[in-house]
Design a protein around this motif. Structure first.
Motif, PDB file in Angstrom:
ATOM      1  N   PRO A 408      27.706  30.513  34.037  1.00 22.41           N
ATOM      2  CA  PRO A 408      28.780  31.346  33.450  1.00 22.41           C
ATOM      3  C   PRO A 408      29.809  32.247  34.063  1.00 22.41           C
ATOM      4  CG  PRO A 408      26.274  31.601  32.712  1.00 22.41           C
ATOM      5  CD  PRO A 408      26.201  30.693  34.060  1.00 22.41           C
ATOM      6  N   ILE A 409      30.771  32.138  34.137  1.00 19.64           N
ATOM      7  CA  ILE A 409      31.880  33.293  34.802  1.00 19.64           C
ATOM      8  C   ILE A 409      31.139  34.617  35.831  1.00 19.64           C
ATOM      9  CG2 ILE A 409      34.249  34.125  34.626  1.00 19.64           C
ATOM     10  CD1 ILE A 409      34.749  31.660  34.229  1.00 19.64           C
ATOM     11  N   THR A 410      31.045  34.925  36.493  1.00 21.82           N
ATOM     12  CA  THR A 410      30.779  36.330  36.961  1.00 21.82           C
ATOM     13  C   THR A 410      32.480  36.824  37.372  1.00 21.82           C
ATOM     14  OG1 THR A 410      30.464  34.752  39.456  1.00 21.82           O
ATOM     15  CG2 THR A 410      29.044  35.474  37.800  1.00 21.82           C
ATOM     16  N   GLU A 411      33.458  36.046  37.559  1.00 23.28           N
ATOM     17  CA  GLU A 411      34.603  37.096  39.010  1.00 23.28           C
ATOM     18  C   GLU A 411      35.726  36.901  37.296  1.00 23.28           C
ATOM     19  OE1 GLU A 411      31.892  36.619  41.100  1.00 23.28           O
ATOM     20  OE2 GLU A 411      33.595  34.366  41.163  1.00 23.28           O
ATOM     21  N   ASN A 412      35.917  37.965  36.797  1.00 22.88           N
ATOM     22  CA  ASN A 412      37.030  38.606  35.622  1.00 22.88           C
ATOM     23  C   ASN A 412      37.536  39.726  35.489  1.00 22.88           C
ATOM     24  OD1 ASN A 412      34.548  39.987  35.687  1.00 22.88           O
ATOM     25  ND2 ASN A 412      33.850  39.746  33.453  1.00 22.88           N
ATOM     26  N   PRO A 413      38.121  39.845  36.879  1.00 22.10           N
ATOM     27  CA  PRO A 413      39.392  41.053  36.951  1.00 22.10           C
ATOM     28  C   PRO A 413      40.095  41.131  35.511  1.00 22.10           C
ATOM     29  CG  PRO A 413      40.114  38.752  38.346  1.00 22.10           C
ATOM     30  CD  PRO A 413      38.441  39.079  37.643  1.00 22.10           C
ATOM     31  N   THR A 414      40.284  42.373  35.695  1.00 21.51           N
ATOM     32  CA  THR A 414      41.193  43.077  34.182  1.00 21.51           C
ATOM     33  C   THR A 414      43.135  42.573  35.262  1.00 21.51           C
ATOM     34  OG1 THR A 414      39.965  44.642  33.711  1.00 21.51           O
ATOM     35  CG2 THR A 414      41.808  44.574  32.973  1.00 21.51           C
ATOM     36  N   LEU A 415      43.764  42.316  34.255  1.00 20.15           N
ATOM     37  CA  LEU A 415      45.159  42.191  34.433  1.00 20.15           C
ATOM     38  C   LEU A 415      45.868  43.279  35.146  1.00 20.15           C
ATOM     39  CD1 LEU A 415      47.426  39.672  34.021  1.00 20.15           C
ATOM     40  CD2 LEU A 415      48.160  41.217  32.369  1.00 20.15           C
ATOM     41  N   ASP A 416      46.502  42.999  36.249  1.00 22.06           N
ATOM     42  CA  ASP A 416      47.053  44.079  36.842  1.00 22.06           C
ATOM     43  C   ASP A 416      46.086  45.091  37.763  1.00 22.06           C
ATOM     44  OD1 ASP A 416      49.394  42.975  36.120  1.00 22.06           O
ATOM     45  OD2 ASP A 416      49.889  44.247  34.132  1.00 22.06           O
ATOM     46  N   SER A 417      45.527  44.883  37.923  1.00 17.96           N
ATOM     47  CA  SER A 417      43.857  45.728  38.080  1.00 17.96           C
ATOM     48  C   SER A 417      43.941  45.365  40.154  1.00 17.96           C
ATOM     49  CB  SER A 417      42.722  45.736  37.848  1.00 17.96           C
ATOM     50  OG  SER A 417      41.887  44.559  37.954  1.00 17.96           O
ATOM     51  N   VAL A 418      43.526  46.189  40.801  1.00 23.25           N
ATOM     52  CA  VAL A 418      43.534  46.021  42.333  1.00 23.25           C
ATOM     53  C   VAL A 418      41.638  45.817  42.332  1.00 23.25           C
ATOM     54  CG1 VAL A 418      43.939  46.473  44.545  1.00 23.25           C
ATOM     55  CG2 VAL A 418      45.394  46.846  42.969  1.00 23.25           C
ATOM     56  N   GLU A 419      41.018  44.693  42.875  1.00 22.28           N
ATOM     57  CA  GLU A 419      40.546  44.258  43.274  1.00 22.28           C
ATOM     58  C   GLU A 419      40.067  44.144  45.078  1.00 22.28           C
ATOM     59  OE1 GLU A 419      37.566  41.597  41.184  1.00 22.28           O
ATOM     60  OE2 GLU A 419      38.213  42.737  39.661  1.00 22.28           O
ATOM     61  N   ILE A 420      38.517  44.238  46.077  1.00 20.43           N
ATOM     62  CA  ILE A 420      38.437  43.719  46.763  1.00 20.43           C
ATOM     63  C   ILE A 420      37.748  42.737  46.691  1.00 20.43           C
ATOM     64  CG2 ILE A 420      38.131  44.432  49.492  1.00 20.43           C
ATOM     65  CD1 ILE A 420      39.122  47.221  48.465  1.00 20.43           C
ATOM     66  N   TRP A 421      37.739  41.688  47.380  1.00 18.54           N
ATOM     67  CA  TRP A 421      36.728  40.495  47.422  1.00 18.54           C
ATOM     68  C   TRP A 421      36.198  40.246  49.115  1.00 18.54           C
ATOM     69  CZ3 TRP A 421      37.657  35.922  43.828  1.00 18.54           C
ATOM     70  CH2 TRP A 421      37.762  36.108  42.610  1.00 18.54           C
ATOM     71  N   GLU A 422      35.044  40.666  48.830  1.00 14.62           N
ATOM     72  CA  GLU A 422      33.914  40.703  50.281  1.00 14.62           C
ATOM     73  C   GLU A 422      33.646  39.149  50.444  1.00 14.62           C
ATOM     74  OE1 GLU A 422      32.901  45.423  51.126  1.00 14.62           O
ATOM     75  OE2 GLU A 422      31.378  43.420  50.423  1.00 14.62           O
ATOM     76  N   LEU A 423      34.498  38.248  51.573  1.00 19.43           N
ATOM     77  CA  LEU A 423      33.617  37.017  51.622  1.00 19.43           C
ATOM     78  C   LEU A 423      32.508  36.647  52.905  1.00 19.43           C
ATOM     79  CD1 LEU A 423      37.541  35.945  51.632  1.00 19.43           C
ATOM     80  CD2 LEU A 423      35.786  35.090  49.499  1.00 19.43           C
ATOM     81  N   ILE A 424      31.811  36.693  52.500  1.00 16.90           N
ATOM     82  CA  ILE A 424      30.238  36.974  53.183  1.00 16.90           C
ATOM     83  C   ILE A 424      29.576  35.628  53.459  1.00 16.90           C
ATOM     84  CG2 ILE A 424      27.906  37.538  53.641  1.00 16.90           C
ATOM     85  CD1 ILE A 424      28.596  40.108  50.627  1.00 16.90           C
ATOM     86  N   ASN A 425      30.728  35.470  54.497  1.00 11.53           N
ATOM     87  CA  ASN A 425      30.205  34.012  54.935  1.00 11.53           C
ATOM     88  C   ASN A 425      29.007  33.497  55.909  1.00 11.53           C
ATOM     89  OD1 ASN A 425      30.680  31.522  55.654  1.00 11.53           O
ATOM     90  ND2 ASN A 425      31.985  30.964  56.906  1.00 11.53           N
ATOM     91  N   VAL A 426      27.790  33.424  55.384  1.00 13.86           N
ATOM     92  CA  VAL A 426      26.702  32.942  56.168  1.00 13.86           C
ATOM     93  C   VAL A 426      26.188  31.528  56.831  1.00 13.86           C
ATOM     94  CG1 VAL A 426      25.056  34.967  54.649  1.00 13.86           C
ATOM     95  CG2 VAL A 426      25.151  32.321  53.918  1.00 13.86           C
ATOM     96  N   THR A 427      27.293  30.747  56.518  1.00 14.94           N
ATOM     97  CA  THR A 427      27.167  29.492  56.913  1.00 14.94           C
ATOM     98  C   THR A 427      28.196  28.788  58.400  1.00 14.94           C
ATOM     99  OG1 THR A 427      29.056  28.201  56.564  1.00 14.94           O
ATOM    100  CG2 THR A 427      27.638  28.506  54.516  1.00 14.94           C
ATOM    101  N   ASP A 428      27.843  27.820  58.967  1.00 16.03           N
ATOM    102  CA  ASP A 428      28.438  27.937  60.528  1.00 16.03           C
ATOM    103  C   ASP A 428      29.512  27.664  60.603  1.00 16.03           C
ATOM    104  OD1 ASP A 428      25.310  28.727  61.375  1.00 16.03           O
ATOM    105  OD2 ASP A 428      25.352  26.521  60.382  1.00 16.03           O
ATOM    106  N   ASP A 429      30.565  27.768  59.328  1.00 14.68           N
ATOM    107  CA  ASP A 429      31.671  27.003  58.898  1.00 14.68           C
ATOM    108  C   ASP A 429      32.525  27.761  58.732  1.00 14.68           C
ATOM    109  OD1 ASP A 429      30.954  24.523  59.499  1.00 14.68           O
ATOM    110  OD2 ASP A 429      30.254  24.373  57.329  1.00 14.68           O
ATOM    111  N   ALA A 430      33.698  27.722  59.450  1.00 13.71           N
ATOM    112  CA  ALA A 430      35.102  29.114  58.715  1.00 13.71           C
ATOM    113  C   ALA A 430      35.642  27.801  57.842  1.00 13.71           C
ATOM    114  CB  ALA A 430      36.117  28.504  59.604  1.00 13.71           C
TER     115      ALA A 430
END
Ligand SMILES: [Cu+2]
Length: 525
Positions: A408-430
């Protein structure tokens, strides 16, 4: 790890050997065995509309209609190679360039006229590429376009040979170099490798009002890497797991510029604007000039930077663009090689002798990039970039926030709203992370304890201070490099349209194996 000079069969490639042994089922062509710089750099042709049609919502306005046929072609990659079978959009690889003005909508009919069989190794164990699905199918996404969801090229909206999709692109966005490419669920890496990619340049009066190099002095440069077999045909390596050919990354030993291997370009001793796309499946480019000269980066993914940045190396991750001004005026008569890492040549510039008039200038300020304040954000989403191995350890799946495509969808921002997305990279790759439909700004990257985060209930322990984006990234972006062991924060205003889009890693092998998620832009209540 770079793959220059490989020519042996059954070669294991260290960067790809982490989880599945990658085998070269046949000997690959060694680009070092070819004479370099014998083919001129192709200048990508510009697509021409076939007619004009009434614009949706305003029948009095007419918009150009392009028919982009997607077909199998044979073309020469290098003078001394045989013709190579590829899949082309509007008869060339890269495909014809769409050129438009901001606010000038356009129709594009993406017509699938491919043959019925695929020539690259489909992995039917991947979600979306099951054996009952037709092998040959496509859907084209315009990367960086602010477009209604129905025209975004959703990965499940693929269609088979004989069918087409006609999309209307409103182009209500600032000048930028966008690019189109295949986005078919489960086989997108193969379709792009086969050749389904091209450019779309949006222009506007602001940018045209600057006296940047234009016309024949503005040259789009599409870069990607490939392997070829001894018969000059595209070769896509496979894993050592029977029936599961998917490999986690591909780093070809041949780097192509505008579809040619080691081409040359004759240039005048003056300023040029090179609009660089990293169109590779997984290779990051770090470009420099053999002359040691600096150049200026004036733009990134979504258009001009606030001010030019002087560089010796231009870094572009898969999906990213770099808009460069290179001045050859002090190099008349020289031959200069554009190099990637490990001094691997990409192409050669032959600077004509003498002097020319050059009234192009690079202003010290280009275009305002108003910062989105963190205080405007109504939501902060921690989003983990992780990977899971199967029981036998012979396969790995990279996931966004531990979720598969079909969940199921978990990211559902509202139109015209501002959000901060924190990309938490636990892998060994960029991982270059791309959000469809929107543009965003990079806030910072910060080192953290990935082990603690994974093993101590998402415990966030920082290991350094926040690092601001590099000056060349400090503009409007649509793709961001999420470095390993770092939390990369972006701030996004979800402007545009309500509907279902996707966000994903732009390493196409990752994207095809679950590192992609749908997201919904929802209406304001
Ligand atoms: Cu990735």
């Amino acid at each position: 790890m770079k793959c220059g000079g490989m020519s042996l069969a059954l070669l294991s490639v260290p960067q790809m050997a982490r989880h599945r042994q990658v085998t070269m089922a046949k000997p690959v062509l060694d680009p070092n065995s070819l004479t370099p710089f014998v083919d001129p750099l192709p200048i990508l042709k510009v697509a021409r509309p076939t007619e004009f049609r009434p614009t949706p919502g305003d029948a009095k306005q007419k918009a150009p209609y392009y028919r982009m046929a997607i077909r199998q072609v044979e073309s020469k990659i290098h003078r001394d190679m045989k013709p190579t079978l590829q899949w082309a959009v509007d008869s060339s690889v890269p495909g014809a360039t769409l050129e438009t003005q901001s606010g000038q909508g356009m129709f594009v009919e993406w017509a699938n006229e491919l043959p019925k069989s695929h020539f690259l190794p489909i992995d039917h164990s991947l979600h979306g590429a099951e054996a009952e699905k037709p092998d040959v199918r496509t859907v084209i996404h315009m990367h960086g376009a602010r477009v209604p969801a129905a025209a975004d090229g959703y990965p499940e909206d693929w269609y088979v040979p004989g069918k087409s999709a006609t999309y209307f692109y409103p182009n209500m966005q600032d000048a930028a170099m966008l690019w189109y490419h295949d986005h078919t669920l489960g086989i997108n890496r193969l379709n792009v490798y086969a050749g389904l990619l091209g450019l779309c340049i949006v222009r506007d009066s602001f940018e045209s009002g600057l006296s940047l190099p234009s016309g024949k002095y503005e040259i789009p440069l599409v870069l990607y890497d490939r392997f070829f077999d001894q018969d000059s045909q595209l070769y896509y390596p496979v894993s050592s797991v029977p029936g599961k050919p998917w490999i986690p990354e591909l780093f070809g030993n041949a780097i192509l510029a505008n579809g040619k291997l080691l081409p040359y370009l004759e240039v005048d001793p003056r300023k040029y604007r090179f609009r660089v796309l990293n169109g590779a499946n997984g290779r990051f480019f770090h470009l420099s000039m053999s002359s040691g000269q600096t150049f200026q980066q004036i733009g990134t993914d979504q258009g001009l930077l606030a001010a030019p940045v002087t560089l010796k190396i231009c870094s572009v991750a898969p999906g990213e663009r770099g808009d460069l001004i290179v001045d050859f005026s002090d190099h008349a008569g020289e031959q200069i090689v554009l190099k990637n890492d490990m001094l691997l040549p990409v192409m050669q510039f032959r600077v004509v002798k003498g002097k020319v008039n050059d009234d192009c200038t690079v202003p010290s300020t280009l275009r305002p990039v108003p910062k989105i304040a963190e205080s405007e954000a109504v939501k902060t989403r921690p989003l983990m970039l992780g990977e899971i191995s199967d029981l036998h350890g012979d396969s790995v799946t990279m996931l966004l926030n531990n979720a598969h495509w079909s969940m199921p969808i978990t990211e559902n921002p509202t139109l015209d709203s501002v959000e901060i997305w924190e990309l938490i990279n636990v892998t060994d790759d960029a991982h270059p992370i791309h959000l469809h439909m929107v543009k965003f700004q990079i806030l910072d990257r910060r080192r953290f304890d990935a082990f603690a985060y994974q093993n101590e209930n998402s415990l966030l322990r920082y290991r350094g201070n926040p690092v601001p984006p590099e000056p060349s990234e400090a503009g409007w972006k649509d793709t961001v490099r999420a470095d390993p062991g770092m939390i990369t924060r972006i701030i996004v205003k979800f402007e545009g349209y309500v509907g279902r889009y996707v966000w994903h890693c732009h390493i196409l092998e990752h994207e095809d194996n679950e590192m992609m998620r749908p997201y919904d832009v929802v209406a304001k209540s």
